[in-house]
Design an enzyme around this catalytic site. Structure first.
Site, PDB file in Angstrom:
ATOM      1  N   GLY A  54    -102.446 104.494  45.521  1.00  0.00           N
ATOM      2  CA  GLY A  54    -101.917 104.938  44.232  1.00  0.00           C
ATOM      3  C   GLY A  54    -102.023 106.445  44.082  1.00  0.00           C
ATOM      4  O   GLY A  54    -101.118 107.102  43.559  1.00  0.00           O
ATOM      5  N   ASP A  94    -116.638 104.772  39.039  1.00  0.00           N
ATOM      6  CA  ASP A  94    -116.447 103.929  40.225  1.00  0.00           C
ATOM      7  C   ASP A  94    -117.760 103.337  40.738  1.00  0.00           C
ATOM      8  O   ASP A  94    -117.757 102.493  41.632  1.00  0.00           O
ATOM      9  CB  ASP A  94    -115.803 104.744  41.360  1.00  0.00           C
ATOM     10  CG  ASP A  94    -114.313 104.931  41.124  1.00  0.00           C
ATOM     11  OD1 ASP A  94    -113.738 104.157  40.333  1.00  0.00           O
ATOM     12  OD2 ASP A  94    -113.733 105.853  41.726  1.00  0.00           O
ATOM     13  N   ARG A 132    -106.020 115.182  49.207  1.00  0.00           N
ATOM     14  CA  ARG A 132    -105.575 116.509  48.768  1.00  0.00           C
ATOM     15  C   ARG A 132    -105.610 117.512  49.921  1.00  0.00           C
ATOM     16  O   ARG A 132    -104.771 118.419  49.994  1.00  0.00           O
ATOM     17  CB  ARG A 132    -106.446 116.983  47.604  1.00  0.00           C
ATOM     18  CG  ARG A 132    -106.132 116.216  46.304  1.00  0.00           C
ATOM     19  CD  ARG A 132    -107.295 116.292  45.328  1.00  0.00           C
ATOM     20  NE  ARG A 132    -107.004 115.745  44.011  1.00  0.00           N
ATOM     21  CZ  ARG A 132    -107.108 114.460  43.656  1.00  0.00           C
ATOM     22  NH1 ARG A 132    -107.447 113.552  44.559  1.00  0.00           N
ATOM     23  NH2 ARG A 132    -106.847 114.073  42.425  1.00  0.00           N
ATOM     24  N   SER A 164    -110.644 111.057  47.556  1.00  0.00           N
ATOM     25  CA  SER A 164    -109.804 111.944  46.726  1.00  0.00           C
ATOM     26  C   SER A 164    -109.576 113.272  47.430  1.00  0.00           C
ATOM     27  O   SER A 164    -108.474 113.824  47.423  1.00  0.00           O
ATOM     28  CB  SER A 164    -110.497 112.233  45.392  1.00  0.00           C
ATOM     29  OG  SER A 164    -110.788 111.055  44.730  1.00  0.00           O
TER      30      SER A 164
END
Ligand code: NAD
Length: 742
Positions: free
Chosen positions: A402, A623, A334, A330
């Site tokens: 995604g 997760d 970013r 993640s």
């Protein structure tokens, strides 16, 4: 019992009940061995005549005792409530040396019928059930290939003669069927859900519509979906009446479960509860996809299993040493996005060189950003400023990512140029409406496919305005998308989430000097700001570290240190859950790096105990449940996970995939609609499990291999590279006995 030669299958078989199943079995046996004598018996004389005329049997014998005397094997294929009367007739015959078996759909009732007639279930009775059939019935419906490549479930009891079981197994295999074994009760519970419930729903739906005064129009305009859904309502009423009565307890449980789900759906529709509706449909769709992939896999795997990456583990292994697992996925996404839009040069260390993050990196290169690396985890980005991106030559391909697609939709919508975002087959089926709709409210122009799926065709040159958006679902991706778009919008953009979501975007925006306000579940920012380049040391991904935390906890004698792991409170629930289970975990050198908390995590093996996983920890460990369920399998006692419905709509249906695999390894794992109950602490066996192409399922079973008594083979493991490139090498380096097959 007459001694059976292992290889010589019965030379004469009596089929009692010459309907769909009985005549299909007769035809299949005859095709397998023309020498075998097939004798028919049915209570309808006309059926016996027809069976002979159609060549289904060699002959029919209207006297049952005489028919029995002429047969080695007696096969009962009468409706369930006919089984007991047939047993009563058989009890009058000499059954010594014969094997009796059946095809009845309910095994508990069959065993009870035998017990009530014979006093004790005879040791030569092998209860069975072919998982094949059709909505047709009667002797004319018989087909020699009905059982080919289908499962047959045998449910022998403790006292059942093993030679009789082998003989029945061989007979079914000679018809091309795959034979499986199950306990009687388990069979009835499973079949109540997978076969009986769908039939009763189809009957009930058809019956409701037939009684409806609009039914004429309903049937006239009904399309393929209606036909598919109601096909099984054409099944034999007598057979299904008997099944309903014979498997009453399990059928009632399944009907109650369905009614509760239907009531929930009804109330969601009544209250226009979009979140529940979307979640329900999405879960169902994913569940169906999982099932469909099981089916296609079954066909596709025939003969070419080895083309997919297969991991193998050997029993044992002790983890030791100090490792840094790859960077957080993640945060890596970013870092590239904000670094590209910042003023100045951003250096990113610990970048995850996985396929998803690399797709984001490639996209920004195509948007004219000078990016060097990654080289040993370092990426150097020369930022172009908020308005410095250039129109790419073609569309931007984001592979399977995604996160990249949803976040980039927010960043691309306010640009001056047109751009199209595309992805691989799987990404092309994921819903994008959840981002394109609020973006449209902000003034963006984005076209999708009819179903709201990619490609996203974004028309540039739009001026966006800030909005206040209440997210219908707890999604960090949608929240981040709107905040990123909000940087370009007039006025304030605020997003309210219904639950805890990852807050990496807010933290990193602040790290790049952009003011973000957080008030409870509301996050807001004002448009028109700028980003200042910074150095980012991407923390090691706690989701990847979780596999080694569980591995070291369950492998006796282990002592491992995982360095620089991100322990962001919206992500690190795995540490709390493992500690509650008794794990020996110590955090040291806790510090903030680029706004993200990190620590070194030392894990020593410890005896684990089962727990009820606290609900507040579920979203912050979502997760990690594949790994945590393996910990539960090794923990003494019961672990209960609930409130984790979202697991059904991840890269695979993770509840089903884990339950399937754990059961194959002999673990007592009961899937729930929103979680799982695992009764742990018993030995784990070896076996072949399917990861369904889900990286986390594959790695979880690799960890389970540490405690298995035999080797574990993990199929379809090639996607590990999307989140944890180099997993196998690193796992082997710290002491796990794992390799790629071949
Ligand atoms: P069917 O209605 O096609 O045939 C049943 C036959 O049994 C009929 O010919 C009937 O005359 C005969 N019969 C009934 N009672 C009898 C008795 N007391 N003595 C002798 N003959 C008798 O039914 P089917 O679909 O072949 O189902 C047979 C069995 O197989 C059932 O127990 C059913 O639960 C099971 N089964 C059916 C399916 C399916 O899809 N139809 C699938 C798996 C198992």
């Amino acid at each position: 019992m007459k001694k059976q030669n292992d290889n010589a299958l019965a030379s004469s078989v009596l089929v009692i009940g010459l309907g769909l199943i009985g005549s299909s079995f007769a035809l299949a046996l005859k095709r397998a061995s023309a020498d075998r004598l097939i004798i028919g018996y049915d209570r309808q004389r006309a059926t016996m005549k027809e069976a002979k005329a159609l060549g289904v049997v060699d002959y029919c014998q209207p006297s049952l005792p005489e028919a029995v005397a002429q047969a080695d094997v007696i096969f009962l294929s009468v409706p369930m409530l006919g089984m007991e009367p047939v047993f009563e007739q058989l009890a009058q015959c000499d059954l010594s040396g014969k094997v009796i078996t059946d095809a009845g759909s309910c095994k508990g009732a069959l065993v009870s019928a035998a017990r009530s007639v014979f006093g004790e279930v005879p040791d030569n009775l092998v209860p069975g059930h072919p998982i094949a059939g059709s909505e047709q019935s009667g002797v004319k419906a018989g087909r020699a290939d009905l059982f080919f490549a289908h499962h047959v479930i045998l449910t022998p009891l403790r006292q059942t003669n093993p030679q009789a079981v082998t003989l029945v197994q061989q007979l079914w295999e000679s018809c091309g069927a795959h034979v499986n074994f199950m306990g009687v009760d388990h069979h009835d519970q499973v079949l109540a859900l997978t076969s009986h419930l769908p039939h009763f729903i189809a009957f009930s739906l058809m019956d409701s519509l037939v009684g409806d005064k609009e039914s004429h129009d309903v049937f006239r305009y009904a399309a393929g979906g209606f036909r598919d859904f109601t096909r099984i309502a054409g099944s034999n009423p007598v057979m299904w009446h008997d099944v309903a009565i014979s498997n009453k307890a399990a059928v009632l449980t399944s009907l109650d479960m369905f009614s509760a789900g239907l009531a929930e759906l009804r109330s969601a529709i009544e209250n226009s509860n979009s979140q529940t509706l979307l979640e329900t449909f999405e879960r169902a769709r994913k569940g169906r996809e999982h099932f469909a992939s099981l089916l296609t896999r079954k066909h596709a795997m025939a003969g070419k299993k080895d083309e997919l990456a297969v991991l193998v583990t050997r029993p044992g292994g002790v983890l030791a040493g100090e490792v840094r697992v790859p960077g957080d996925k993640s945060i890596s996404h970013r870092a590239v996005m904000l670094g590209a839009l910042a003023q100045g040069t951003t250096v990113v260390d610990g970048f995850l060189e996985g396929e998803d993050a690399l797709a984001t990196l490639a996209a920004f290169k195509a948007l004219g950003v000078d990016i060097q690396g990654p080289e040993q985890g370092r990426v150097t980005i020369k930022g172009v400023g908020m308005r410095g991106l250039k129109k790419p030559e073609g569309s931007l391909y984001l592979g399977n990512a995604g996160t990249a697609m949803r976040l980039m939709a927010g960043l691309m919508a306010p640009q001056a140029f047109d751009v199209t975002l595309t992805g691989d087959e799987s990404l092309s089926n994921r819903p994008m409406g959840r981002v394109t709709q609020p973006l449209a409210d902000m003034g963006a122009m984005i076209a999708t496919e009819d179903k709201g799926t990619p490609p996203l065709r974004i028309t540039g040159g739009q001026s966006l305005k800030g909005i206040h958006y209440n997210l219908p679902m707890a999604s960090a991706q949608v929240q981040s998308c709107l905040l990123l778009a909000g940087m370009y919008a007039r006025g304030q953009t605020s997003v309210t989430t219904p639950g805890i979501v990852r807050d990496h975007t807010q933290r990193m925006l602040r790290g790049f000097g952009y003011q973000v306000d957080v008030d409870g579940q509301v996050v807001s920012l004002h448009g028109g700001g700028t980003l200042k380049a910074t150095a980012i040391d991407v923390p090691a991904d706690v989701s990847s570290a979780a596999f080694f935390m569980v591995a070291a906890s369950i492998a006796e004698g282990s002592d491992i240190t995982l360095t620089h792991v991100g322990i962001n409170p919206t992500r690190a629930g795995v540490v709390d859950i493992l500690r509650l289970m008794g794990a020996d975990i110590t955090l040291s050198d806790e510090r903030l790096v680029g706004g993200e908390p990190v620590a070194d995590i030392r894990v020593k093996s410890a005896p684990l105990k089962g727990i009820d996983i606290p609900h507040e920890l579920v979203p912050v460990a979502i997760d990690e449940f594949p790994a945590l369920l393996v910990a539960a399998a090794c923990a003494e006692g019961k672990t209960v996970l609930t409130g984790a419905k979202e697991l059904r709509v991840k890269e695979s249906d993770r509840i089903q995939a884990m339950a399937d695999g754990l059961r194959i390894l002999g673990v007592d794992a009961e899937p729930l609609p929103d979680g799982m109950i695992v009764n742990g602490g018993n030995p784990i066996g070896g076996g072949t499990v399917d990861s369904f192409g889900d990286h986390r399922i594959a790695m979880a079973f690799a960890v389970a291999g540490l405690r298995a008594t035999g080797g574990v083979r993990i199929l379809d493991a090639e996607n590990i590279g999307t989140s944890f490139p180099g997993f196998v090498a690193l796992a082997a380096q710290v002491g796990m006995r794992i390799a790629e097959e071949g």
